[in-house]
Write a protein that holds these residues in place. Structure first.
Motif, short mmCIF file in Angstrom:
data_model
loop_
_atom_site.label_atom_id
_atom_site.label_comp_id
_atom_site.label_asym_id
_atom_site.label_seq_id
_atom_site.Cartn_x
_atom_site.Cartn_y
_atom_site.Cartn_z
N ARG A 57 7.41 18.17 10.68
CA ARG A 57 7.30 18.22 8.96
C ARG A 57 6.42 17.17 8.48
O ARG A 57 5.92 17.41 7.22
N GLU A 58 6.64 15.91 8.84
CA GLU A 58 5.75 14.80 8.19
C GLU A 58 4.23 14.79 8.68
O GLU A 58 3.49 14.23 8.17
N ARG A 244 1.55 6.35 6.72
CA ARG A 244 2.52 6.63 5.51
C ARG A 244 4.03 6.28 5.82
O ARG A 244 4.80 5.78 5.23
N THR A 245 4.34 7.30 7.02
CA THR A 245 5.84 7.30 7.19
C THR A 245 6.46 5.96 8.04
O THR A 245 7.47 5.59 7.60
N ASN A 246 5.59 5.42 8.82
CA ASN A 246 6.15 4.27 9.46
C ASN A 246 6.08 2.95 8.82
O ASN A 246 6.58 2.14 8.92
N PHE A 247 4.95 2.91 7.97
CA PHE A 247 4.74 1.48 7.58
C PHE A 247 5.08 1.32 5.95
O PHE A 247 5.42 0.45 5.32
N LEU A 248 4.64 2.63 5.07
CA LEU A 248 4.69 2.47 3.80
C LEU A 248 6.23 2.98 3.43
O LEU A 248 6.95 2.58 2.31
N GLU A 249 6.62 3.78 4.08
CA GLU A 249 8.09 4.38 3.62
C GLU A 249 9.05 3.67 4.63
O GLU A 249 10.24 4.03 4.66
N GLY A 250 8.52 3.24 5.62
CA GLY A 250 9.33 2.40 6.84
C GLY A 250 10.35 3.15 7.55
O GLY A 250 11.56 2.74 7.78
#
Length: 484
Positions: A57-58, A244-250
């Motif tokens: 999905r991501e 984005r998912t791992n570092f910006l959105e955590g």
């Protein structure tokens, strides 16, 4: 080791790689299955995208490896091969032999770095016969796939740096292989980038090698966007979404976090201490002693990055673990005279024999042992034509981590959940198959005249050694054939 040569070590390595491909069935980590095999299953049109993990999905997973397997899958089915277990074996075999092929590409590097036939043989032997090597290279995971492409490119790039010839040709091919390594596992970008920086800042490499390799890497990255379009159905860039998912959105902050030194503990314990401790110490020694060596620039930045990231799994540093035997061989070379002196002492010789014995014991175990024994259950169900439905008391065996596991499942297999075992047995009026996921039910069903044990995670003879009733406390899968 002195009695061995390159050819004999290679033949032994071939045997263990093939044995591991045959017997090391299943997956070492869930990602190896759900983000490779189930992604493939989706592209084959067998499951909807809703069955896939959140990574789909991501759009954070690259599709290059799945595309390669998809191509081979179509070839296998054209030849009449339809069993998912045979196809999975062929994937393991291809991946394993490709990994071994990549190791052979390091032979010129070994002959460049190590002086004398003895030291070269030690380096080649360690690189092939450390117990974990065939096991890791047989895994159909992104880590294994990425390592193999990287090692091949690493050899070409290093030789071009040292010999200063065929720069454009070597740069293009090495860059392409580096790019494919990155397309397999995006974290490999750290190893690729710092090797390129090493060539630029430390070796002051010829611009033709730097430019040609950079162009080929960019071409591979652009090809990766096309592979991702094939997989996701829209233009996207999986590496950006990963960041984005791992570092910006955590999103990784939601899973367990570990301190920076955790990899030393993981590597020591899971690597089998008598073998892993010398490798760990030699690697740390090598990082300091060979600070301006291309091997250090390839491995240390990746290790620092994963130490920084809170969530830690040993598979993340598999690229370092595969290469670490070379540091041990370098240690042997530097301290060769001292080690020869120590070898006159009985205690030291005994210690070395013990370490070698432990290594070969676990080399045999890891090559013959299934990576995940649940696949043996799936194979039993698949091969038994009589089984069209399974009554399940407990967890659905075809669901893991809340995700449906469909690749090994019969298309027409029905899963029927039962709440009350007592009521089920009381109302039983035809032959049915009953599944349990806990060992305690083996004891409960013992002596039941309506049901016979057909499948057990362990060999059935082990029930005779149920000392202290340990089976009841274990996660044991069993299947009973029940009839009134």
């Amino acid at each position: 080791m002195s009695k061995l040569n390159f050819r004999n070590i290679f033949y032994i390595s071939v045997v263990f790689h093939i044995v591991a491909a045959i017997f090391s069935s299943g997956f070492q980590h869930f990602d190896e299955h759900f983000q490779i095999f189930e992604f493939l299953n989706f592209k084959l049109g067998n499951i909807p995208s809703s069955n896939l993990p959140w990574e789909f999905r991501e759009q954070i997973r690259p599709w290059f490896q799945v595309f390669i397997y998809f191509t081979f899958y179509k070839s296998f089915t054209f030849l009449g091969i339809s069993s998912p277990f045979t196809i999975a074996f062929l994937f393991r075999l291809l991946t394993s032999l490709f990994g071994l092929f990549a190791l052979t590409k390091l032979i010129p590097i070994i002959k460049l770095w190590f002086k004398g036939e003895k030291n070269q043989t030690i380096a080649w032997g360690l690189l092939n016969l450390c117990w974990f090597v065939p096991y890791i290279q047989t895994r159909t995971s992104s880590e294994s796939f990425g390592i193999s492409f990287f090692l091949w490119g690493f050899s070409l790039f290093t030789l071009a740096l040292e010999k200063d010839k065929d720069l454009v040709k070597s740069g293009l091919l090495a860059g392409l292989l580096f790019g494919l390594s990155y397309l397999s596992r995006s974290q490999m970008a750290f190893m690729v980038a710092f090797i390129w920086f090493f060539a630029l800042f430390i070796k002051k490499a010829n611009y033709r090698l730097l430019l040609s390799s950079a162009v080929a890497i960019i071409v591979a990255i652009l090809a990766g966007i096309a592979f991702d379009y094939w997989g996701y159905g829209n233009w996207t860039f999986s590496t950006w979404h990963y960041f984005r998912t791992n570092f910006l959105e955590g999103i990784m902050s939601n899973v367990k976090q570990y301190p920076w030194w955790w990899y030393f503990r993981l590597a020591l314990n899971r690597g089998i201490a008598p073998v892993s401790l010398p490798l760990i110490l030699a690697t740390v020694w090598g990082w300091w002693t060979y600070r301006k060596h291309i091997l250090t620039w390839a491995t240390l930045p990746l290790f620092i990055f994963h130490c920084y990231v809170g969530h830690k799994e040993l598979r993340y540093i598999f690229p370092i673990i595969i290469i670490s035997p070379l540091y041990l061989a370098l240690f042997f070379q530097v301290y060769e005279a001292k080690l020869i002196s120590l070898n006159t002492k009985k205690l030291f010789r005994g210690l070395i024999k013990f370490i070698i014995g432990v290594n070969f014991l676990f080399l045999i175990i890891s090559s013959f042992k299934a990576a995940n024994p649940s696949v043996n259950f799936y194979k039993y169900i698949w091969s038994n034509e009589e089984i069209r439905e399974i009554h399940v008391h407990g967890e659905n065996p075809y669901t893991m981590l809340g995700l449906p596991l469909e690749f090994y499942k019969k298309r027409d297999l029905k899963i029927i959940n039962i709440d009350s075992l007592e009521l089920y047995l009381k109302e039983l009026n035809e032959t049915q198959y009953l599944f349990f996921n806990k060992g305690k039910f083996v004891s409960i069903m013992e002596g039941n005249t309506k049901c016979s044990l057909e499948y057990l995670t362990y060999p059935k003879w082990i029930l005779k050694f149920n000392i202290g009733n340990w089976i009841s406390r274990s996660r044991v899968w069993s299947v009973y054939k029940c009839s009134n």
